[in-house]
Design a protein around this motif. Structure first.
Motif, PDB file in Angstrom:
ATOM      1  N   UNK A 256       0.806  -1.223   0.000  1.00  0.00           N
ATOM      2  CA  UNK A 256       0.000   0.000   0.000  1.00  0.00           C
ATOM      3  C   UNK A 256       0.840   1.274   0.000  1.00  0.00           C
ATOM      4  N   UNK A 257       2.095   1.190   0.434  1.00  0.00           N
ATOM      5  CA  UNK A 257       2.931   2.392   0.429  1.00  0.00           C
ATOM      6  C   UNK A 257       3.971   2.363  -0.687  1.00  0.00           C
ATOM      7  N   UNK A 258       3.831   1.414  -1.593  1.00  0.00           N
ATOM      8  CA  UNK A 258       4.795   1.303  -2.695  1.00  0.00           C
ATOM      9  C   UNK A 258       4.363   2.182  -3.871  1.00  0.00           C
ATOM     10  N   UNK A 259       5.023   3.310  -4.012  1.00  0.00           N
ATOM     11  CA  UNK A 259       4.793   4.174  -5.159  1.00  0.00           C
ATOM     12  C   UNK A 259       6.118   4.431  -5.832  1.00  0.00           C
ATOM     13  N   UNK A 260       6.416   3.894  -6.948  1.00  0.00           N
ATOM     14  CA  UNK A 260       5.638   2.911  -7.703  1.00  0.00           C
ATOM     15  C   UNK A 260       5.830   1.505  -7.133  1.00  0.00           C
ATOM     16  N   UNK A 261       5.018   0.547  -7.649  1.00  0.00           N
ATOM     17  CA  UNK A 261       5.204  -0.857  -7.299  1.00  0.00           C
ATOM     18  C   UNK A 261       6.498  -1.346  -7.949  1.00  0.00           C
TER      19      UNK A 261
ATOM     20  N   UNK B 258      -0.235  14.768  -0.157  1.00  0.00           N
ATOM     21  CA  UNK B 258      -1.167  14.534  -1.259  1.00  0.00           C
ATOM     22  C   UNK B 258      -2.011  13.283  -1.056  1.00  0.00           C
ATOM     23  N   UNK B 259      -1.412  12.223  -0.551  1.00  0.00           N
ATOM     24  CA  UNK B 259      -2.145  10.958  -0.465  1.00  0.00           C
ATOM     25  C   UNK B 259      -2.449  10.540   0.983  1.00  0.00           C
ATOM     26  N   UNK B 260      -2.213  11.450   1.930  1.00  0.00           N
ATOM     27  CA  UNK B 260      -2.483  11.137   3.335  1.00  0.00           C
ATOM     28  C   UNK B 260      -1.777   9.887   3.834  1.00  0.00           C
ATOM     29  N   UNK B 261      -0.591   9.624   3.337  1.00  0.00           N
ATOM     30  CA  UNK B 261       0.174   8.505   3.874  1.00  0.00           C
ATOM     31  C   UNK B 261       0.510   8.844   5.323  1.00  0.00           C
TER      32      UNK B 261
END
Lengths: 230, 489
Positions: free
Chosen positions: A89-94, A159-162
């Protein structure tokens, strides 16, 4: 209908677009939200780990190593528990990769140590005879880009509320605070390494993490990332 | 208006530019490909130029070089040739379209240059076939929009009312890639948000499994709309032209076009079998990949049957031979793709060398052969010169065919060997082989693969030489040939 379409390029293009877009909508959208939910206890990467992840991407490690363990006995025996969606879920990018020229690395942190990685990057055949992996001497010379790594963490937080800086999750803080934490995380890694150049560059960090002479080499960040893969 | 085509003089300036670009990037892209193939067999080759020559740095350069350098240039070279001819309108008639065409080429060349530098430096998003970072992505979008303006502009002022089959496919390429590229490249530049760090860095809009899903929805369909749809556009024009035969069946072309459009985008899911995306998506990807055989073979059979009653041409003209073999490789490669998408076979094939093997019999056999055939066909018409040497073409054909066969045969064996070794257990229930055992076992196949690649590259040099000699020192032709391209002995 078809001969009419062939004389009306505008409508032709619209129909083509609808026909090709259809599959994407049906296939891509439904699982979007559930796929993005992190598995329990999963924490976002620390800034140093992100810096290491950038090195991993920069050198295209994912061209030869996968990070996806399929649910087969032969894979779970070899690499560990099979992959769950929420682990990414925290892999940006995969970084699943599509080809295993080398082994899977999804849980490499469980069975390889810092000094193993160090030797492996410096001279792969020293730890795996007959390895066809390239040598990476430049990782011991170049500095990690800590600022970009911090910028990425801050971006995904905004931006993504991580969930950085929330109870029980990874701390990020201001850039100065983050730098101190990066040095803190790097210290045991540098201690476990034997490369003189890396150690010397790190010396000023021990006194003051904000010192402009304080350098964390790319290899240190990369090992921090690899150690975090569990 | 009495048949205006007879009075039209087409303007091939942009087509020629793209043709030269195609050859240049072909040499670079395939050259790097051959080098990295040898690196797998001889890892010392990785450090010949320090960090800039490792497999990881060169691999994206190879894929981007051949896909977006070689293949796209080839597609555009043919578009700026075919477009005018089947729409019966010359680029010369519109200053605006001429400008757009030239801008398209110039911006494209600048972007490629920047892309090469950035990939060498390791500036990458890591997503396969879309490694370029966000500023270059924007340049790509500009290039694409310019091409779109070119397509629809030319269609807008056409004289031929009905759109020929090739035009359908060019339009589909344009729309498909536009949609896929935009969605897969949604990313947030980190400097813009935080004011810190590198300008070139961005972070993907999607995370984990979602990112994978979008990436392979793109990844496979970039294959669809660059390697397949656009190349079908080419063969539907060039094979009937070269052979002087009409397309076998209009109905079959309709059926295969619309079903290809509908089915192809589902197939991306087959890259995610046994991954963490939901099971029903994997199944859909698998099923639609198998069904995909119908439109694929529909096109290929339609193309092959165009030669009905004229098969002797295959013997007489190496150009026809290139196109017929291309179509055969298309059938072969799509069949192979469908087989690999079956779940149980995918479990064995995924992550192994069988996959690059599959990609290469498609790209070398189908795309490469068709692109070279198209350029061969165009040369006498663009430069009013005969093709320099028919014999050289024959040799080239043979050498490259052997190259492809070596390539895919070795990669099949390597892939299946690898897959079987990974899953082998001994009598005590422990894994028989360590990972490195499988790497050692593949060594001979890596060598054969590299030699196959080298032969193909050699053939490409022969092609380049033949084209060069045709333009510079071949016999001139006065009247444009109706079908078969004239060749010196």
């Amino acid at each position: 209908m078809f001969s009419w379409l062939e004389k009306n390029p505008f409508f032709f293009a619209v129909v083509v677009f609808v026909v090709i877009a259809y599959a994407g909508i049906v296939e891509v959208l439904p699982a979007f939200a559930p796929n993005a939910r992190p598995i329990e206890n999963r924490k976002p990467y620390t800034a140093l780990e992100l810096a290491g992840r950038h090195v991993y991407i920069k050198e295209s490690c994912n061209a030869c190593h996968s990070q996806l363990i399929r649910p087969f006995k032969s894979e779970t025996d070899r690499y560990g528990a099979y992959s769950k969606s929420g682990e990414y879920a925290y892999d940006r990018p995969f970084l699943w990769g599509s080809k295993r020229t080398g082994p899977d690395l999804m849980r490499v942190g469980n069975y390889r140590t810092t000094d193993w990685h160090e030797n492996h990057m410096k001279k792969p055949v020293s730890v795996v005879p007959s390895s066809i992996m390239p040598e990476y001497p430049h990782l011991f010379k170049k500095n990690s880009d800590l600022e970009t790594a911090y910028a990425e963490a801050l971006t995904v937080k905004k931006v993504f509320n991580v969930p950085y800086d929330v109870e029980g999750s990874t701390k990020l803080g201001t850039y100065d605070e983050a730098r101190k934490m990066m040095v803190e995380q790097a210290t045991p890694i540098v201690d476990a390494m034997s490369d003189e150049e890396v150690k010397q560059a790190f010396e000023p960090c021990r006194a003051n993490a904000l010192d402009s002479k304080c350098e964390i080499k790319e290899i240190v960040a990369l090992i921090a990332y690899l150690n975090s893969l569990k | 208006m009495a048949n205006p085509s007879q009075h039209l003089s087409y303007d091939y300036t942009v087509a020629k530019w793209f043709m030269f670009a195609c050859i240049l990037f072909g040499i670079i892209g395939m050259g790097i490909g051959t080098l990295i193939a040898f690196q797998l067999a001889y890892p010392e080759l990785n450090n010949i130029a320090g960090e800039f020559s490792t497999f990881g740095r060169l691999r994206p350069l190879h894929t981007n070089g051949v896909i977006y350098g070689f293949m796209l240039s080839g597609i555009w070279a043919t578009w700026y040739y075919v477009g005018q001819r089947v729409l019966k309108v010359s680029m010369r008639e519109s200053k605006f379209l001429m400008f757009i065409g030239k801008a398209h080429f110039v911006i494209y060349m600048i972007t490629i240059l920047l892309a090469v530098v950035s990939l060498f430096a390791g500036i990458s998003t890591s997503k396969e076939y879309v490694e370029l970072e966000w500023p270059f992505d924007i340049a790509v979008v500009v290039i694409w929009v310019l091409w779109g303006m070119g397509i629809f502009g030319l269609i807008g002022i056409r004289r031929e009312k009905s759109l020929y089959i090739s035009i359908w496919y060019y339009i589909a390429t344009f729309l498909g890639v536009a949609m896929l590229y935009l969605f897969n490249n949604m990313e947030v530049p980190t400097k813009l948000v935080t004011g810190m760090g590198s300008w070139l860095h961005s972070v993907s809009m999607y995370a984990g499994s979602n990112d994978a899903l979008i990436q392979w929805w793109f990844g496979h369909n970039a294959v669809a709309f660059v390697f397949t749809v656009a190349i079908i556009a080419e063969i539907y024009y060039f094979l009937p032209k070269e052979s002087g035969q009409p397309v076998f069946s209009y109905k079959l072309s309709l059926f295969s076009f619309w079903s290809l459009m509908f089915i192809y985008l589902w197939a991306g899911g087959h890259h995610l079998i046994y991954s963490t995306v939901p099971d029903w998506m994997q199944t859909m990807g698998s099923i639609f990949s198998v069904v995909l055989i119908l439109p694929s073979w529909g096109s290929a059979i339609n193309i092959l049957l165009t030669m009905k009653g004229e098969w002797h041409q295959v013997k007489e003209s190496p150009l026809i031979k290139f196109m017929v073999l291309a179509s055969t490789f298309y059938m072969f490669s799509t069949l192979e793709g469908s087989i690999q998408s079956v779940k149980s076979i995918n479990a064995l094939a995924h992550f192994t060398d069988w996959i690059p093997g599959h990609v290469h019999d498609g790209t070398l056999g189908w795309v490469g052969f068709m692109t070279m055939a198209a350029l061969y066909h165009m040369t006498p018409r663009l430069f009013k010169k005969e093709i320099y040497s028919k014999k050289l073409m024959e040799y080239q054909f043979t050498i490259q065919t052997i190259g492809i066969v070596l390539f895919f045969a070795s990669m099949w064996i390597a892939g299946i060997t690898q897959g079987m070794m990974w899953r082998a257990y001994d009598d005590y229930g422990t894994l028989t082989y360590s990972f490195i055992d499988t790497v050692i076992a593949l060594h001979p196949y890596f060598i054969i693969r590299a030699i196959g690649g080298l032969l193909y590259l050699l053939g490409f040099f022969m092609f380049t030489y033949n084209i060069y000699k045709s333009i510079t020192s071949s016999r001139s032709i006065e009247v444009e040939p109706k079908s078969a391209s004239p060749m010196q002995a």
